[in-house]
Design a protein around this motif. Structure first.
Motif, mmCIF file in Angstrom:
data_model
loop_
_atom_site.group_PDB
_atom_site.id
_atom_site.type_symbol
_atom_site.label_atom_id
_atom_site.label_comp_id
_atom_site.label_asym_id
_atom_site.label_seq_id
_atom_site.Cartn_x
_atom_site.Cartn_y
_atom_site.Cartn_z
ATOM 1 N N GLY A 165 -12.000 -19.571 69.383
ATOM 2 C CA GLY A 165 -12.864 -18.679 68.625
ATOM 3 C C GLY A 165 -12.219 -18.259 67.312
ATOM 4 O O GLY A 165 -12.880 -18.189 66.277
ATOM 5 N N MET A 166 -10.927 -17.978 67.345
ATOM 6 C CA MET A 166 -10.202 -17.615 66.130
ATOM 7 C C MET A 166 -10.201 -18.765 65.129
ATOM 8 O O MET A 166 -10.405 -18.570 63.921
ATOM 9 N N MET A 167 -9.959 -19.977 65.615
ATOM 10 C CA MET A 167 -9.779 -21.121 64.729
ATOM 11 C C MET A 167 -11.085 -21.705 64.219
ATOM 12 O O MET A 167 -11.210 -22.066 63.045
ATOM 13 N N GLY B 116 0.572 -16.968 60.822
ATOM 14 C CA GLY B 116 0.062 -15.625 61.073
ATOM 15 C C GLY B 116 -0.857 -15.579 62.279
ATOM 16 O O GLY B 116 -0.777 -14.653 63.098
ATOM 17 N N MET B 117 -1.734 -16.579 62.388
ATOM 18 C CA MET B 117 -2.639 -16.610 63.523
ATOM 19 C C MET B 117 -1.862 -16.818 64.822
ATOM 20 O O MET B 117 -2.194 -16.236 65.866
ATOM 21 N N GLY B 118 -0.810 -17.637 64.756
ATOM 22 C CA GLY B 118 0.028 -17.844 65.935
ATOM 23 C C GLY B 118 0.722 -16.573 66.370
ATOM 24 O O GLY B 118 0.825 -16.278 67.573
ATOM 25 N N ASP B 119 1.210 -15.789 65.396
ATOM 26 C CA ASP B 119 1.857 -14.513 65.725
ATOM 27 C C ASP B 119 0.877 -13.579 66.443
ATOM 28 O O ASP B 119 1.213 -12.978 67.467
ATOM 29 N N ILE B 120 -0.320 -13.461 65.897
ATOM 30 C CA ILE B 120 -1.327 -12.573 66.493
ATOM 31 C C ILE B 120 -1.672 -13.031 67.905
ATOM 32 O O ILE B 120 -1.732 -12.225 68.847
ATOM 33 N N PHE B 121 -1.880 -14.331 68.065
ATOM 34 C CA PHE B 121 -2.288 -14.858 69.370
ATOM 35 C C PHE B 121 -1.178 -14.710 70.404
ATOM 36 O O PHE B 121 -1.409 -14.213 71.519
ATOM 37 N N LEU B 122 0.042 -15.112 70.053
ATOM 38 C CA LEU B 122 1.140 -15.083 71.013
ATOM 39 C C LEU B 122 1.528 -13.650 71.382
ATOM 40 O O LEU B 122 1.830 -13.360 72.544
ATOM 41 N N GLN B 123 1.499 -12.764 70.416
ATOM 42 C CA GLN B 123 1.781 -11.356 70.722
ATOM 43 C C GLN B 123 0.680 -10.776 71.608
ATOM 44 O O GLN B 123 0.956 -9.960 72.493
ATOM 45 N N GLY B 124 -0.541 -11.238 71.369
ATOM 46 C CA GLY B 124 -1.662 -10.738 72.166
ATOM 47 C C GLY B 124 -1.562 -11.141 73.625
ATOM 48 O O GLY B 124 -1.728 -10.301 74.517
ATOM 49 N N ILE B 125 -1.286 -12.429 73.890
ATOM 50 C CA ILE B 125 -1.236 -12.865 75.286
ATOM 51 C C ILE B 125 0.028 -12.350 75.977
ATOM 52 O O ILE B 125 0.028 -12.129 77.193
ATOM 53 N N TRP C 16 -14.143 -20.533 63.708
ATOM 54 C CA TRP C 16 -15.057 -19.804 62.828
ATOM 55 C C TRP C 16 -14.432 -19.456 61.486
ATOM 56 O O TRP C 16 -14.983 -18.684 60.716
ATOM 57 N N ILE C 17 -13.296 -20.063 61.200
ATOM 58 C CA ILE C 17 -12.617 -19.773 59.949
ATOM 59 C C ILE C 17 -13.446 -20.186 58.738
ATOM 60 O O ILE C 17 -13.338 -19.608 57.662
ATOM 61 N N TYR C 18 -14.309 -21.185 58.904
ATOM 62 C CA TYR C 18 -15.106 -21.660 57.766
ATOM 63 C C TYR C 18 -16.063 -20.584 57.255
ATOM 64 O O TYR C 18 -16.553 -20.661 56.122
ATOM 65 N N THR C 19 -16.341 -19.559 58.067
ATOM 66 C CA THR C 19 -17.271 -18.511 57.639
ATOM 67 C C THR C 19 -16.624 -17.521 56.671
ATOM 68 O O THR C 19 -17.338 -16.773 56.004
ATOM 69 N N TRP C 20 -15.290 -17.514 56.595
ATOM 70 C CA TRP C 20 -14.637 -16.529 55.731
ATOM 71 C C TRP C 20 -13.518 -17.093 54.865
ATOM 72 O O TRP C 20 -13.089 -16.439 53.900
ATOM 73 N N TYR C 21 -13.028 -18.283 55.147
ATOM 74 C CA TYR C 21 -11.859 -18.787 54.420
ATOM 75 C C TYR C 21 -12.172 -19.033 52.948
ATOM 76 O O TYR C 21 -13.150 -19.694 52.599
ATOM 77 N N ASN C 22 -11.307 -18.500 52.095
ATOM 78 C CA ASN C 22 -11.427 -18.671 50.651
ATOM 79 C C ASN C 22 -10.068 -19.107 50.113
ATOM 80 O O ASN C 22 -9.119 -18.320 50.113
ATOM 81 N N PRO C 23 -9.925 -20.363 49.680
ATOM 82 C CA PRO C 23 -8.612 -20.859 49.249
ATOM 83 C C PRO C 23 -8.023 -20.104 48.068
ATOM 84 O O PRO C 23 -6.811 -20.154 47.837
ATOM 85 N N ARG C 24 -8.842 -19.381 47.334
ATOM 86 C CA ARG C 24 -8.338 -18.640 46.181
ATOM 87 C C ARG C 24 -7.595 -17.376 46.588
ATOM 88 O O ARG C 24 -6.740 -16.889 45.845
ATOM 89 N N VAL C 25 -7.914 -16.840 47.744
ATOM 90 C CA VAL C 25 -7.267 -15.589 48.162
ATOM 91 C C VAL C 25 -6.552 -15.703 49.511
ATOM 92 O O VAL C 25 -5.689 -14.873 49.827
ATOM 93 N N ASP C 26 -6.896 -16.695 50.318
ATOM 94 C CA ASP C 26 -6.287 -16.836 51.644
ATOM 95 C C ASP C 26 -5.133 -17.833 51.608
ATOM 96 O O ASP C 26 -5.065 -18.706 50.737
ATOM 97 N N ALA C 27 -4.253 -17.710 52.573
ATOM 98 C CA ALA C 27 -3.064 -18.562 52.645
ATOM 99 C C ALA C 27 -3.439 -20.001 52.964
ATOM 100 O O ALA C 27 -4.563 -20.286 53.406
ATOM 101 N N ASP C 28 -2.491 -20.917 52.751
ATOM 102 C CA ASP C 28 -2.744 -22.308 53.110
ATOM 103 C C ASP C 28 -2.644 -22.465 54.628
ATOM 104 O O ASP C 28 -2.362 -21.505 55.353
ATOM 105 N N ALA C 29 -2.882 -23.683 55.106
ATOM 106 C CA ALA C 29 -2.953 -23.912 56.554
ATOM 107 C C ALA C 29 -1.656 -23.542 57.263
ATOM 108 O O ALA C 29 -1.683 -22.965 58.356
ATOM 109 N N ILE D 99 -2.029 -24.980 66.899
ATOM 110 C CA ILE D 99 -2.781 -24.182 65.930
ATOM 111 C C ILE D 99 -2.705 -24.806 64.540
ATOM 112 O O ILE D 99 -3.716 -24.941 63.843
ATOM 113 N N LEU D 100 -1.503 -25.208 64.112
ATOM 114 C CA LEU D 100 -1.338 -25.810 62.788
ATOM 115 C C LEU D 100 -2.128 -27.100 62.671
ATOM 116 O O LEU D 100 -2.800 -27.341 61.656
ATOM 117 N N ASN D 101 -2.056 -27.944 63.686
ATOM 118 C CA ASN D 101 -2.770 -29.221 63.661
ATOM 119 C C ASN D 101 -4.273 -29.005 63.500
ATOM 120 O O ASN D 101 -4.945 -29.694 62.720
#
Length: 231
Positions: free
Chosen positions: A180-182, A203-212, A184-197, A111-113
């Protein structure tokens, strides 16, 4: 993470009908890298169908005849952009996975890569997302093979995670949901308010791993008991 030069290995390029192999990091490689960056900008702004070779030549500062000297079509430029992007992501992933120990860490590295490259090359990734089905014949087959390899790696990482955690879920569904999560990030990512990679991937890893992991528990709860046959 900074964007690397689009060409770092020998690339066959047509010159007056002949195919030649250019040495890595040659003067032409550097020129080609700049052309591909300009081509990415044009495809990003106009779309592949809306862009012309004249647009590409004007953006790169070349004459139209000069551009045709090296590239017989805009399809070749899109092919080189896609090949560089997917090859770079896969190569960097292999290096990072060698340094990761356990199955969960492998997924987080994946995910990070992906997100690091995506956020450093948002325009290129948007072009790839929108123009995924444009390339045909040999160009399309080569890019499809690289994409299949990337998909296969992710499936294997999920299968390793399932075995380690003794879970049951569809690896295909999980992998496609993750992309799908990764992607489409370009449609909403804003570096001024969103976290870095790094923080975003955590956070995305937590959501995904907890989900599966939760999907396996829900499947167990919802599994209907078998009815005994009456004698």
């Amino acid at each position: 993470m900074t964007s690397s030069s689009p060409v770092t290995s020998p690339v066959p390029v047509r010159r007056r009908g002949a195919s030649v192999m250019l040495p890595a990091e040659s003067r032409f490689d550097r020129r080609l890298g700049k052309i591909l960056l300009h081509a990415t900008e044009v495809f990003y702004e106009k779309g592949y169908e809306g862009a012309s070779m004249r647009d590409l030549a004007r953006s790169s500062g070349m004459s139209l005849s000069g551009l045709y000297y090296y590239f017989e079509s805009k399809e070749k430029l899109l092919y080189l952009i896609q090949k560089h992007t997917f090859s770079t992501i896969v190569e960097r992933l292999h290096k990072r996975l060698d340094d990761a120990a356990d199955p969960e860490r492998h997924i987080r590295v994946f995910i990070l890569n992906h997100l690091e490259y995506f956020l450093a090359n948002k325009k290129a990734m948007k072009v790839l997302s929108h123009e995924a089905e444009v390339l045909k014949n040999g160009f399309g087959a080569e890019i499809a093979a690289i994409k299949r390899e990337y998909y296969r790696i992710c499936v294997e990482l999920l299968d390793d995670f399932k075995r380690a955690k003794r879970l049951e879920f569809s690896s295909r569904t999980a992998v496609l949901s993750l992309f799908g999560m990764m992607n489409w990030i370009y449609t909403w990512y804003n570096p001024r308010v969103d976290a870095d990679a790094e923080d975003l991937s955590r956070g995305m890893g937590d959501i995904f791993l907890q989900g599966i992991s939760g999907a396996d528990q829900r499947a167990t709860r919802n599994k209907k008991p078998r009815r005994r046959k009456s004698n």
